[in-house]
Design an enzyme around this catalytic site. Sequence first.
Site, mmCIF file in Angstrom:
data_model
loop_
_atom_site.group_PDB
_atom_site.id
_atom_site.type_symbol
_atom_site.label_atom_id
_atom_site.label_comp_id
_atom_site.label_asym_id
_atom_site.label_seq_id
_atom_site.Cartn_x
_atom_site.Cartn_y
_atom_site.Cartn_z
ATOM 1 N N ASP A 137 -7.156 -6.114 3.869
ATOM 2 C CA ASP A 137 -6.511 -4.797 3.914
ATOM 3 C C ASP A 137 -6.493 -4.243 5.324
ATOM 4 O O ASP A 137 -7.539 -3.902 5.876
ATOM 5 C CB ASP A 137 -7.275 -3.855 2.962
ATOM 6 C CG ASP A 137 -6.594 -2.513 2.799
ATOM 7 O OD1 ASP A 137 -5.452 -2.346 3.270
ATOM 8 O OD2 ASP A 137 -7.223 -1.623 2.180
ATOM 9 N N MET A 157 -12.040 5.186 -0.789
ATOM 10 C CA MET A 157 -12.739 5.414 0.486
ATOM 11 C C MET A 157 -13.397 6.781 0.396
ATOM 12 O O MET A 157 -12.974 7.739 1.050
ATOM 13 C CB MET A 157 -11.728 5.321 1.646
ATOM 14 C CG MET A 157 -11.332 3.889 1.962
ATOM 15 S SD MET A 157 -9.782 3.784 2.870
ATOM 16 C CE MET A 157 -8.655 3.771 1.476
ATOM 17 N N HIS A 185 -8.328 1.648 -4.210
ATOM 18 C CA HIS A 185 -9.301 1.468 -3.128
ATOM 19 C C HIS A 185 -9.902 2.834 -2.809
ATOM 20 O O HIS A 185 -9.243 3.685 -2.215
ATOM 21 C CB HIS A 185 -8.550 0.880 -1.919
ATOM 22 C CG HIS A 185 -9.379 0.711 -0.689
ATOM 23 N ND1 HIS A 185 -8.826 0.431 0.537
ATOM 24 C CD2 HIS A 185 -10.723 0.777 -0.488
ATOM 25 C CE1 HIS A 185 -9.781 0.330 1.452
ATOM 26 N NE2 HIS A 185 -10.944 0.545 0.861
ATOM 27 N N ASP A 217 -4.683 3.961 -2.009
ATOM 28 C CA ASP A 217 -5.794 4.359 -1.141
ATOM 29 C C ASP A 217 -6.198 5.810 -1.389
ATOM 30 O O ASP A 217 -5.431 6.723 -1.146
ATOM 31 C CB ASP A 217 -5.365 4.224 0.329
ATOM 32 C CG ASP A 217 -5.195 2.769 0.733
ATOM 33 O OD1 ASP A 217 -6.152 2.001 0.575
ATOM 34 O OD2 ASP A 217 -4.094 2.411 1.196
ATOM 35 N N SER A 250 0.835 -1.194 0.000
ATOM 36 C CA SER A 250 0.000 0.000 0.000
ATOM 37 C C SER A 250 0.871 1.247 0.000
ATOM 38 O O SER A 250 1.624 1.510 0.934
ATOM 39 C CB SER A 250 -0.905 0.015 1.238
ATOM 40 O OG SER A 250 -1.596 1.249 1.280
ATOM 41 N N MET A 285 -11.943 -5.289 5.030
ATOM 42 C CA MET A 285 -11.130 -4.364 5.846
ATOM 43 C C MET A 285 -10.854 -5.029 7.196
ATOM 44 O O MET A 285 -11.774 -5.378 7.937
ATOM 45 C CB MET A 285 -11.870 -3.049 6.058
ATOM 46 C CG MET A 285 -12.014 -2.187 4.811
ATOM 47 S SD MET A 285 -10.485 -1.872 3.920
ATOM 48 C CE MET A 285 -9.489 -1.070 5.172
ATOM 49 N N HIS A 309 -1.254 -1.103 -4.355
ATOM 50 C CA HIS A 309 -2.533 -0.769 -3.715
ATOM 51 C C HIS A 309 -2.531 0.736 -3.437
ATOM 52 O O HIS A 309 -1.643 1.262 -2.781
ATOM 53 C CB HIS A 309 -2.695 -1.563 -2.423
ATOM 54 C CG HIS A 309 -4.012 -1.349 -1.748
ATOM 55 N ND1 HIS A 309 -5.162 -2.034 -2.118
ATOM 56 C CD2 HIS A 309 -4.386 -0.520 -0.731
ATOM 57 C CE1 HIS A 309 -6.168 -1.640 -1.352
ATOM 58 N NE2 HIS A 309 -5.729 -0.721 -0.508
ATOM 59 N N MET A 346 -8.755 8.684 -0.231
ATOM 60 C CA MET A 346 -9.661 9.043 0.883
ATOM 61 C C MET A 346 -10.146 10.481 0.704
ATOM 62 O O MET A 346 -9.375 11.341 0.291
ATOM 63 C CB MET A 346 -8.901 8.958 2.206
ATOM 64 C CG MET A 346 -8.239 7.620 2.454
ATOM 65 S SD MET A 346 -7.303 7.664 3.989
ATOM 66 C CE MET A 346 -6.523 6.047 3.941
HETATM 67 C C1 DX5 Z 1 -6.509 1.806 5.372
HETATM 68 C C2 DX5 Z 1 -6.045 1.512 3.975
HETATM 69 C C3 DX5 Z 1 -4.991 0.486 3.916
HETATM 70 C C4 DX5 Z 1 -3.712 0.867 4.599
HETATM 71 C C5 DX5 Z 1 -3.050 -0.385 5.081
HETATM 72 O O1 DX5 Z 1 -7.606 2.632 5.328
HETATM 73 O O2 DX5 Z 1 -7.124 1.052 3.201
HETATM 74 O O3 DX5 Z 1 -4.732 0.093 2.577
HETATM 75 O O4 DX5 Z 1 -2.827 1.575 3.762
HETATM 76 O O5 DX5 Z 1 -1.959 -0.029 5.837
HETATM 77 P P1 DX5 Z 1 -1.335 -0.981 6.939
HETATM 78 O O6 DX5 Z 1 -0.814 -2.193 6.218
HETATM 79 O O7 DX5 Z 1 -0.248 -0.136 7.519
HETATM 80 O O8 DX5 Z 1 -2.409 -1.319 7.934
HETATM 81 ZN ZN ZN Z 2 -6.664 0.129 1.219
#
Ligand code: DX5
Ligand code: ZN
Length: 219
Positions: A175, A68, A66, A35, A8, A137, A33, A37
């Site tokens: 994740d 969010m 991903h 993220d 990620s 999650m 990956h 947000m």
């Molecule tokens: C959290 C993200 C994850 C995050 C995982 O909201 O969706 O992808 O980056 O990070 P770690 O592996 O540090 O928990």
């Molecule tokens: Zn994620």
Amino acid sequence: MEKLIAPSILAADFANLQRDIEMVNQSDADWFHIDIMDGVFVPNISFGMPVLEAINRHAGKVIDVHLMIVDPDRYIKTFANLGADVLTVHYEACTHLHRTLQAIKAEGMRAGVAINPHTNVSLLEDVINDIDLVCIMSVNPGFGGQSFIENTYKKTRQLKEIILDNNASTQIEIDGGVNSQNAKKLVDAGADVLVAGSFVFKSQNPKETVTELKQIVNS
Ligand code: DX5
Ligand code: ZN
């Protein structure tokens, strides 16, 4: 089937993003990956389109985005144009999930659905054949570096059963809080793709850490 590792980028050093992307390119990792947000669906803002555009210029592997964000339908076309190969929306953010999944596929991407820790996997049963990937999650979304929620093993087993019962080819992604301690147990429960942020990027040697994870899940 070979099990996959998806570092990620949220845990990368953004001041050295190209270096960290090259590390992933050179490593045994399978996917990037990413993220995204919005500060509304989750209490944090990560990065947006210009950063993904820059990542895509250097990333040489599958780009797993991903989202969010609330109302993700607004941006499906945008993320297709930015190079997403897999586009994952949150179950909790979609009123018409079936329609959203079709829209993602119509743009040539694989369609993913992420579920928060409180969301029961059985809610996906009626659309399981329309979903290419379910992202369970294993932390509350919004931040990297949180600790893994143990109930995830049970959810993974339950989801695997639903997939098999329906003859679906859906992949299961986990994740949040993934590390070398829980990786094997997750694939034994039915996981196909493990996302790892902090465990990879905060380690002494991220490339070797990816190799270590890749070997654990395929042993
Ligand atoms: C959290 C993200 C994850 C995050 C995982 O909201 O969706 O992808 O980056 O990070 P770690 O592996 O540090 O928990
Ligand atoms: Zn994620």
